[in-house]
Motif scaffolding. Structure first.
Motif, PDB file in Angstrom:
ATOM      1  N   ASN A  32       0.688  -1.196  -0.123  1.00 30.64           N
ATOM      2  CA  ASN A  32       0.069   0.005  -0.048  1.00 30.64           C
ATOM      3  C   ASN A  32       0.938   1.124  -0.012  1.00 30.64           C
ATOM      4  O   ASN A  32       0.748   2.211   0.958  1.00 30.64           O
ATOM      5  CB  ASN A  32      -1.117  -0.028   1.215  1.00 30.64           C
ATOM      6  CG  ASN A  32      -1.681  -1.303   1.130  1.00 30.64           C
ATOM      7  OD1 ASN A  32      -2.524  -1.389  -0.064  1.00 30.64           O
ATOM      8  ND2 ASN A  32      -1.953  -1.791   2.284  1.00 30.64           N
ATOM      9  N   GLN A  88      -8.489   4.387   5.433  1.00 31.00           N
ATOM     10  CA  GLN A  88      -7.729   5.446   4.432  1.00 31.00           C
ATOM     11  C   GLN A  88      -8.101   7.068   5.104  1.00 31.00           C
ATOM     12  O   GLN A  88      -7.237   7.555   4.527  1.00 31.00           O
ATOM     13  CB  GLN A  88      -8.735   5.343   3.128  1.00 31.00           C
ATOM     14  CG  GLN A  88      -8.206   6.018   1.995  1.00 31.00           C
ATOM     15  CD  GLN A  88      -6.741   5.714   1.434  1.00 31.00           C
ATOM     16  OE1 GLN A  88      -6.207   4.556   1.682  1.00 31.00           O
ATOM     17  NE2 GLN A  88      -6.330   6.755   0.839  1.00 31.00           N
ATOM     18  N   PRO A 123      -2.022  -1.016  -3.925  1.00 35.89           N
ATOM     19  CA  PRO A 123      -1.673  -1.975  -3.044  1.00 35.89           C
ATOM     20  C   PRO A 123      -0.444  -2.796  -3.562  1.00 35.89           C
ATOM     21  O   PRO A 123       0.226  -3.061  -2.518  1.00 35.89           O
ATOM     22  CB  PRO A 123      -2.715  -3.086  -3.517  1.00 35.89           C
ATOM     23  CG  PRO A 123      -3.199  -2.521  -4.932  1.00 35.89           C
ATOM     24  CD  PRO A 123      -3.069  -1.137  -4.730  1.00 35.89           C
TER      25      PRO A 123
END
Length: 523
Positions: free
Chosen positions: A297, A353, A389
């Motif tokens: 990420n 997030q 990712p």
């Protein structure tokens, strides 16, 4: 009668190459006689014994002989020495060396020369060769071995500090930088201290601070060691003076090595940002070579540096130091590409997030304030790509960060940094050629622009405010400082000129895009 201490002896060729087996704590002991035979020894004798197993019994006898104050075991063969001999030498306080040298007579001749030089007050000429010993030790071994040997000779731990007086951990030590957060000078450059030395304290102990200078008198670092006697000995001063050229060499080598290391590290980051690495596993393995920990990420930020001040190498280094992660759950690796600093961000903990974005925004805000404080004239803008990712998608986040920078001026309410996912539809326009954008804008707005120019009106601004306030007549009128009815009249006039219904959703979208191109993107 002229005599030499064992400390003085190891300052001279070839004795500094000797292996100290035991008894160094008695290195202050002196001798003025040399002998090959223990039974013929006079008081204060240095015994020279050839290295072979038949002479082990000679060593045992010699260590018990009160006339003998030290032993040099010489030869080309390494002979196993029982640990009892080392224990005996330590107990009797007799320095015991092994020197790889085949010729005992030449060793004796050399020691006689040194005694003569000492008698004539010329001994300092013999110790000058000690400089070559330290350089040779650095080349054969490394800086750790140099400092270990120095510690042995000095009989205390000698610590190396860089030019900013920050402790460099070169070998295992009980000290840390915290022990020297505050160093207070007790005495500095007075008659009681040799040139280059200061007496300092950390509130717990007193230390000697030795300032090392390069041949052009530039400071290259400091040695710090505990003060254990009332004054510095000639031996300690000579030893530290002799090692300075070696430290100069090592510092230069370190700077060159770091420069090469940084060059290849920057090339590695460049390859990642430009999608030049084939597999994620290869990327992770290569990152380990530079002590970088690539995690899932990642995302990329890019910082445009204004031209208000010269962007020198020193400025880049200082800026990159600011962008090291501080009190945030991220690992950040930066490089300098053209007029930008680019950073790859890896989260070290799992987080939502929204939380990640807030932490990153708060950190970016702090960083920009620090930049303004250090470089008041430097204007910076930061574009931030999306989270991806896979590490193989880092290059995509980099492209998004660059687009964010390009679109920064076209998005209202930005405060020094902007995320790619905040740009909205404007980012689509960045992929279209300016000529096409201009043609699109003129298709919908040209008649209105011509009318404003001929009649000195501001209907374009009226339409822009109306669109920006989502078609709310009251808010738009307040923004324009006019009555709502006046705004309604203007909107009818705009509809007539453009031959468009402003209540039609498609018309409004087209006009908003045209206005964004004309008013905001300035195309």
């Amino acid at each position: 009668m002229t005599s030499l201490s064992f400390k003085e002896l190891v300052l001279c060729h070839p004795f500094y190459y000797g292996k100290i087996i035991a008894g160094w704590e008695a290195a202050e002991r002196c001798f003025h006689n040399i002998s090959f035979h223990a039974e013929e020894s006079l008081p204060n004798t240095l015994l020279l014994v050839k290295s072979n197993e038949n002479h082990l019994c000679v060593l045992e006898i010699a260590l018990s002989n009160p006339q003998i104050v030290g032993i040099i075991f010489y030869g080309l063969d390494t002979v196993y020495l029982p640990s009892i001999l080392e224990t005996h030498a330590k107990k009797q306080k007799k320095p015991f060396f092994f020197l790889r040298n085949p010729d005992g007579e030449r060793l004796k001749q050399r020691i006689d020369e040194l005694l003569l030089l000492k008698k004539q007050n010329l001994f300092h000429f013999a110790t000058k060769q000690m400089t070559n010993y330290w350089l040779d030790l650095l080349n054969r071994k490394d800086i750790k071995e140099v400092l270990k040997r120095l510690n042995l000779f000095m009989e205390t731990e000698v610590l190396f500090f860089n030019t900013q007086k920050i402790l460099q951990i070169i070998y295992p030590t009980l000290y840390s930088q915290k022990d020297f957060q505050v160093l207070k000078v007790i005495r500095n450059h007075d008659e009681t201290l040799p040139e280059g030395f200061s007496l300092v304290t950390n509130q717990e102990k007193n230390f000697y601070l030795f300032q090392m200078l390069s041949p052009n008198k530039k400071i290259i670092g400091y040695f710090l060691f505990e003060k254990k006697s009332t004054s510095l000995s000639v031996f300690e001063i000579s030893l530290l003076d002799a090692i300075v050229p070696t430290i100069v060499t090592w510092v230069k080598q370190t700077v060159i090595t770091k420069s090469i290391h940084l060059k290849y590290k920057d090339q590695f980051l460049y390859d990642i940002l430009n999608n030049n690495i084939d597999s994620e596993q290869e990327m992770i393995e290569m990152a380990k070579l530079w002590d970088m920990d690539f995690l899932p990420n990642p995302q990329v930020f890019a910082i445009n540096l204004g031209d208000s001040i010269p962007i020198t190498k020193d400025v880049i280094i200082r800026l990159q130091k600011l962008f090291q992660a501080d009190h945030i759950p991220f690992k950040i690796y930066t490089t300098h590409l053209s007029h930008r600093i680019v950073g790859i961000v890896f989260p070290t903990t799992n987080m939502e997030q929204a939380e990640r974005k807030k932490l990153l925004n708060d950190w970016m805000d702090r960083i920009q304030k620090k930049i303004q404080k250090i470089f008041p004239g430097l204007q910076t803008t930061i574009g931030i790509g999306r989270v991806h990712p896979s590490n193989l998608e880092i290059h995509q986040s980099f492209q998004e960060a660059k687009i964010s920078l390009q679109m920064y001026d076209y998005v209202p309410m930005t405060k020094g940094f902007i995320h790619y996912d905040e740009i909205g539809y404007v980012r689509l326009l960045s992929y279209i050629h300016d000529d096409l954008l201009s043609d699109f804008s003129m298709q919908y707005l040209q008649e209105l622009i011509v009318h404003d120019q001929k009649n000195e009106t501001d209907l374009i601004d009226t339409l822009y405010s109306y669109c920006n306030h989502n078609g709310d007549v009251i808010e738009s009128a307040q923004n324009l400082f006019i009555h709502p009815n006046t705004l309604r009249q203007r909107l009818k006039k705009i509809e007539a000129i453009l031959q468009m219904d402003l209540n039609n959703y498609t018309n409004i979208v087209n006009l908003m895009l045209a206005l964004k191109i004309e008013k905001t993107m300035n195309i």
